[in-house]
Design a protein around this motif. Structure first.
Motif, PDB file in Angstrom:
ATOM      1  N   VAL A 289       8.684  47.717  23.072  1.00 40.38           N
ATOM      2  CA  VAL A 289       8.329  48.645  22.020  1.00 40.38           C
ATOM      3  C   VAL A 289       7.552  47.805  21.159  1.00 40.38           C
ATOM      4  O   VAL A 289       6.543  48.049  20.467  1.00 40.38           O
ATOM      5  N   SER A 292       4.211  46.723  22.412  1.00 43.44           N
ATOM      6  CA  SER A 292       3.114  48.335  22.438  1.00 43.44           C
ATOM      7  C   SER A 292       2.717  48.406  20.799  1.00 43.44           C
ATOM      8  O   SER A 292       1.589  48.943  20.826  1.00 43.44           O
ATOM      9  N   GLU A 293       3.643  48.351  20.091  1.00 43.57           N
ATOM     10  CA  GLU A 293       3.315  48.691  18.458  1.00 43.57           C
ATOM     11  C   GLU A 293       2.271  47.541  17.979  1.00 43.57           C
ATOM     12  O   GLU A 293       1.358  47.918  17.367  1.00 43.57           O
ATOM     13  N   LYS A 294       2.515  46.299  18.386  1.00 43.91           N
ATOM     14  CA  LYS A 294       1.571  45.148  17.925  1.00 43.91           C
ATOM     15  C   LYS A 294       0.188  45.469  18.541  1.00 43.91           C
ATOM     16  O   LYS A 294      -0.729  45.469  17.866  1.00 43.91           O
ATOM     17  N   GLN A 297      -1.850  48.166  16.841  1.00 45.95           N
ATOM     18  CA  GLN A 297      -2.296  47.886  15.407  1.00 45.95           C
ATOM     19  C   GLN A 297      -3.896  47.411  15.263  1.00 45.95           C
ATOM     20  O   GLN A 297      -4.094  46.626  16.202  1.00 45.95           O
TER      21      GLN A 297
END
Ligand code: UTP
Length: 297
Positions: A289, A292-294, A297
């Motif tokens: 998670v 994928s968030e990074k 961005q």
């Protein structure tokens, strides 16, 4: 003679509105951290501190909580028949002996102080503990056991305390410190939910107390305080005004506010990561998670 603490009060009569709609039918204290209800953590902590009598202050709609501590003969027989001994042991570890647990009704949610007062006839002239199950504390030595040790030395009222940021003082009972001795502080006052900028310190009271019977006498007055509720902190401070000592105790451990959604989620992650059977899978998921968030961005 030095008094021993053998009784604990668990006030669980609140409405739990922050967890609606779940708390429409599920008591907050039955909600699970991984696979154990909040109340089981509280009971285990009390037992580890030498508590022998467990007094629950309940309210309408908390039937599931009473059922939880009952024997479940059908379920036990079924697990035995299937040879699931490990699960049988887990189940048996939650049973309470007859007479060990008492339930009192708080008919209206008039506040934490009022909930504690409801147990007055079950406490004689002896010190007692109060545990709020929605404050969960992860600690090597359970928090209440640390406090019982401190009580054996001081024999005065003791409240668990932790430093909170300035912006948070308005949500807690805050200690006015007389003398800071490290893990223990003596107090010269206590304010429930002080208005922003008026807190006497950053040392906040959280849900573990060891109290003298004088506090119950003070609760007899049933005076409403902050938020129109009968506050436990007001009664403790009244006992101090009468000449009793009230100490704040900086416990060793990490406290999770499981009465709030964010605190409950943090506790779930922390307790799951501490489990051998869950750690790797959960850790891989969290890493994915974050990754994928990074990337997004
Ligand atoms: P909270 O302030 O967390 O209130 O009470 P609550 O009703 O449980 O939850 P919210 O704020 O509506 O989401 C702190 C503790 O005091 C008990 C609660 O059950 C909880 O353990 N309590 C509070 C009572 O037993 N009786 C009361 O009248 C108030």
């Amino acid at each position: 003679m030095r008094s021993k603490v053998t009784k604990a009060i668990f006030p669980v009569a609140g409405l739990g509105t922050r967890f609606l709609p779940a708390t429409k039918s599920v008591p907050k204290e039955i909600m699970t951290l991984v696979d154990r209800p909040l109340v089981q953590y509280a009971i285990d902590e009390a037992r580890a501190a030498g508590i022998k009598e467990f007094i629950f202050i309940t309210s309408r709609g908390k039937g599931a909580l009473e059922d939880y501590f009952d024997y479940a003969p059908q379920l036990e027989a079924e697990l035995r028949r299937k040879g699931k001994d490990d699960l049988l042991e887990i189940l048996k570890s939650t049973n309470m002996d007859s007479g060990e647990v008492a339930y009192m009704r708080q008919h209206k949610p008039l506040g934490l102080g009022h909930a504690v007062w409801c147990a007055r006839r079950l406490i004689s002239n002896e010190p007692f503990a109060v545990i709020l199950p929605d404050d969960v504390i992860a600690a090597e030595k359970p928090c209440l056991a640390q406090m019982v040790e401190a009580f054996e030395e001081t024999q005065g009222n003791i409240v668990a305390a932790m430093e909170v940021p300035d912006a948070m003082t308005k949500s807690y009972g805050i200690l006015d410190i007389k003398e800071d001795m490290g893990s223990i502080v003596s107090t010269k006052g206590m304010v429930e939910k002080p208005a922003a900028g008026t807190a006497p310190s950053n040392l906040a009271v959280i849900g573990r107390y060891i109290l003298t019977p004088t506090v119950l006498q003070k609760l007899n007055r049933k005076q409403a305080g902050a938020g129109g509720e009968i506050q436990l902190t007001d009664a403790i401070d009244a006992a101090r005004e009468d000449g009793e000592e009230v100490y704040g105790f900086r416990f060793q451990g990490q406290r999770f506010d499981c009465g709030s959604k964010a605190g409950f989620l943090q506790a779930t992650v922390a307790f799951a990561l501490a489990r051998d059977d869950l750690r790797d899978e959960l850790w891989n998921y969290i890493s994915d998670v974050v990754h994928s968030e990074k990337a997004a961005q």
